[in-house]
Design a protein around this motif. Structure first.
Motif, PDB file in Angstrom:
ATOM      1  N   ALA A   1       0.862  -1.178   0.000  1.00 17.84           N
ATOM      2  CA  ALA A   1       0.000   0.000   0.000  1.00 17.84           C
ATOM      3  C   ALA A   1       0.902   1.232   0.000  1.00 17.84           C
ATOM      4  CB  ALA A   1      -0.918  -0.001   1.216  1.00 17.84           C
ATOM      5  N   TRP A   2       0.403   2.314  -0.588  1.00 15.72           N
ATOM      6  CA  TRP A   2       1.136   3.562  -0.689  1.00 15.72           C
ATOM      7  C   TRP A   2       0.341   4.662  -0.002  1.00 15.72           C
ATOM      8  CZ3 TRP A   2       0.803  -0.255  -4.141  1.00 15.72           C
ATOM      9  CH2 TRP A   2       1.983  -0.747  -4.711  1.00 15.72           C
ATOM     10  N   LEU A   3       1.042   5.601   0.624  1.00 18.26           N
ATOM     11  CA  LEU A   3       0.397   6.686   1.345  1.00 18.26           C
ATOM     12  C   LEU A   3       0.908   8.030   0.860  1.00 18.26           C
ATOM     13  CD1 LEU A   3      -1.292   7.887   3.713  1.00 18.26           C
ATOM     14  CD2 LEU A   3       0.722   7.506   5.171  1.00 18.26           C
ATOM     15  N   GLU A   4      -0.018   8.917   0.563  1.00 12.40           N
ATOM     16  CA  GLU A   4       0.292  10.315   0.286  1.00 12.40           C
ATOM     17  C   GLU A   4      -0.449  11.133   1.345  1.00 12.40           C
ATOM     18  OE1 GLU A   4       1.751  13.802  -1.517  1.00 12.40           O
ATOM     19  OE2 GLU A   4       2.370  11.730  -1.781  1.00 12.40           O
ATOM     20  N   MET A   5       0.295  11.692   2.290  1.00  9.88           N
ATOM     21  CA  MET A   5      -0.328  12.525   3.316  1.00  9.88           C
ATOM     22  C   MET A   5      -0.761  13.841   2.676  1.00  9.88           C
ATOM     23  SD  MET A   5      -0.758  10.955   6.109  1.00  9.88           S
ATOM     24  CE  MET A   5      -1.352  12.353   7.044  1.00  9.88           C
ATOM     25  N   LEU A   6      -2.016  14.199   2.885  1.00  9.13           N
ATOM     26  CA  LEU A   6      -2.571  15.425   2.320  1.00  9.13           C
ATOM     27  C   LEU A   6      -2.660  16.522   3.372  1.00  9.13           C
ATOM     28  CD1 LEU A   6      -5.432  13.715   0.302  1.00  9.13           C
ATOM     29  CD2 LEU A   6      -3.163  14.372  -0.531  1.00  9.13           C
ATOM     30  N   VAL A   7      -2.969  16.131   4.615  1.00  7.89           N
ATOM     31  CA  VAL A   7      -3.062  17.080   5.724  1.00  7.89           C
ATOM     32  C   VAL A   7      -2.486  16.394   6.963  1.00  7.89           C
ATOM     33  CG1 VAL A   7      -4.630  18.377   7.235  1.00  7.89           C
ATOM     34  CG2 VAL A   7      -5.179  18.131   4.810  1.00  7.89           C
ATOM     35  N   PHE A   8      -1.570  17.080   7.623  1.00  7.31           N
ATOM     36  CA  PHE A   8      -1.051  16.587   8.893  1.00  7.31           C
ATOM     37  C   PHE A   8      -1.807  17.278  10.021  1.00  7.31           C
ATOM     38  CE2 PHE A   8       2.425  15.648   6.037  1.00  7.31           C
ATOM     39  CZ  PHE A   8       2.874  14.416   6.480  1.00  7.31           C
ATOM     40  N   ALA A   9      -2.186  16.530  11.035  1.00  5.49           N
ATOM     41  CA  ALA A   9      -2.861  17.112  12.200  1.00  5.49           C
ATOM     42  C   ALA A   9      -1.915  18.092  12.884  1.00  5.49           C
ATOM     43  CB  ALA A   9      -3.271  16.003  13.161  1.00  5.49           C
ATOM     44  N   ASP A  10      -2.490  19.175  13.404  1.00  6.44           N
ATOM     45  CA  ASP A  10      -1.708  20.131  14.179  1.00  6.44           C
ATOM     46  C   ASP A  10      -2.554  20.624  15.353  1.00  6.44           C
ATOM     47  OD1 ASP A  10      -3.425  22.182  13.193  1.00  6.44           O
ATOM     48  OD2 ASP A  10      -2.092  22.562  11.503  1.00  6.44           O
ATOM     49  N   SER A  11      -2.066  21.604  16.072  1.00  6.33           N
ATOM     50  CA  SER A  11      -2.775  22.062  17.267  1.00  6.33           C
ATOM     51  C   SER A  11      -4.083  22.786  16.932  1.00  6.33           C
ATOM     52  CB  SER A  11      -1.878  22.988  18.095  1.00  6.33           C
ATOM     53  OG  SER A  11      -1.519  24.123  17.327  1.00  6.33           O
ATOM     54  N   ILE A  12      -4.236  23.297  15.737  1.00  4.74           N
ATOM     55  CA  ILE A  12      -5.456  23.999  15.326  1.00  4.74           C
ATOM     56  C   ILE A  12      -6.476  23.008  14.751  1.00  4.74           C
ATOM     57  CG2 ILE A  12      -6.417  25.790  13.828  1.00  4.74           C
ATOM     58  CD1 ILE A  12      -4.486  27.018  15.798  1.00  4.74           C
ATOM     59  N   ASN A  13      -6.050  22.217  13.782  1.00  9.26           N
ATOM     60  CA  ASN A  13      -6.928  21.223  13.147  1.00  9.26           C
ATOM     61  C   ASN A  13      -6.334  19.852  13.425  1.00  9.26           C
ATOM     62  OD1 ASN A  13      -8.265  19.427  11.433  1.00  9.26           O
ATOM     63  ND2 ASN A  13      -8.677  21.036   9.947  1.00  9.26           N
ATOM     64  N   GLN A  14      -6.949  19.118  14.309  1.00 12.90           N
ATOM     65  CA  GLN A  14      -6.380  17.850  14.757  1.00 12.90           C
ATOM     66  C   GLN A  14      -6.869  16.657  13.949  1.00 12.90           C
ATOM     67  OE1 GLN A  14      -6.229  17.504  19.049  1.00 12.90           O
ATOM     68  NE2 GLN A  14      -6.157  19.712  19.248  1.00 12.90           N
ATOM     69  N   ASN A  15      -7.023  16.868  12.642  1.00 10.46           N
ATOM     70  CA  ASN A  15      -7.383  15.791  11.720  1.00 10.46           C
ATOM     71  C   ASN A  15      -6.242  15.558  10.751  1.00 10.46           C
ATOM     72  OD1 ASN A  15     -10.266  15.385  12.443  1.00 10.46           O
ATOM     73  ND2 ASN A  15     -10.372  17.530  11.853  1.00 10.46           N
ATOM     74  N   SER A  16      -5.976  14.298  10.467  1.00  5.09           N
ATOM     75  CA  SER A  16      -5.028  13.987   9.404  1.00  5.09           C
ATOM     76  C   SER A  16      -5.817  13.413   8.238  1.00  5.09           C
ATOM     77  CB  SER A  16      -3.961  13.001   9.894  1.00  5.09           C
ATOM     78  OG  SER A  16      -4.537  11.755  10.200  1.00  5.09           O
ATOM     79  N   VAL A  17      -5.321  13.681   7.046  1.00  6.30           N
ATOM     80  CA  VAL A  17      -5.989  13.212   5.828  1.00  6.30           C
ATOM     81  C   VAL A  17      -4.921  12.604   4.928  1.00  6.30           C
ATOM     82  CG1 VAL A  17      -7.404  13.862   3.841  1.00  6.30           C
ATOM     83  CG2 VAL A  17      -7.677  15.093   6.016  1.00  6.30           C
TER      84      VAL A  17
END
Length: 162
Positions: A54-70
């Motif tokens: 499987a391959w992963l391309e991180m689009l959004v990393f969670a941070d202190s403002i938006n705690q969602n990863s995509v």
């Protein structure tokens, strides 16, 4: 012929010739643009939380403002995650191919382009490609209250069970 009529004739001739298909162009139904990926394929996942490639391309990393990863995940045919759970659940968006999603104790569901799954919090589940088709998904995961809890691998018997 006056100037007004001449302009009308030039306009009509221009329209006729601009609408004529060029013989030099090779127009196909499946254009290259339609076959391109929405997101890059990413890097191969090199850990023990997946069966197959499987391959992963991180689009959004969670941070202190938006705690969602995509992340966009591409599974080769037969590839899948291990059983796992998320403290705040997860959302899966099927982008391409055919895949599966299964919660512990429930039947396996077939996923196709356009399907959306809302994985409940703290419920063990797995997802991945069907046995003969690549599957591309976007996974949206909240990182509030902890991270993913990875469990045992999905066995071939579990994977192939209807």
């Amino acid at each position: 012929m006056n100037n007004k009529n001449l302009l009308v004739v030039i306009l009509i001739v221009t329209i006729i010739f601009s609408c004529k298909p060029s013989e030099e162009k090779n127009i196909t139904v499946n254009s290259t643009a339609e076959q391109e990926l929405i997101f890059p394929k990413g890097k191969i996942i090199a850990n023990d939380n997946f069966v197959g490639n499987a391959w992963l391309e991180m689009l959004v990393f969670a941070d202190s403002i938006n705690q969602n990863s995509v992340g966009s995940v591409t599974f080769e045919p037969g590839a899948r995650t291990n059983w796992h759970s998320h403290p705040n659940g997860q959302i899966i968006l099927a982008l391409e191919g055919e895949g599966y999603y299964q919660e512990k104790g429930s039947e396996k569901k077939l996923l196709r382009k356009g399907d959306v799954v809302k994985c409940p919090s703290n419920i063990p589940h797995w997802h991945g490609a069907s046995s003969d088709t690549e599957f591309i998904q976007v996974a949206i995961t909240s990182r509030i209250n902890g991270s993913t809890e990875w469990l045992e691998a999905v066995t071939d018997q579990e994977y192939t069970k209807r």
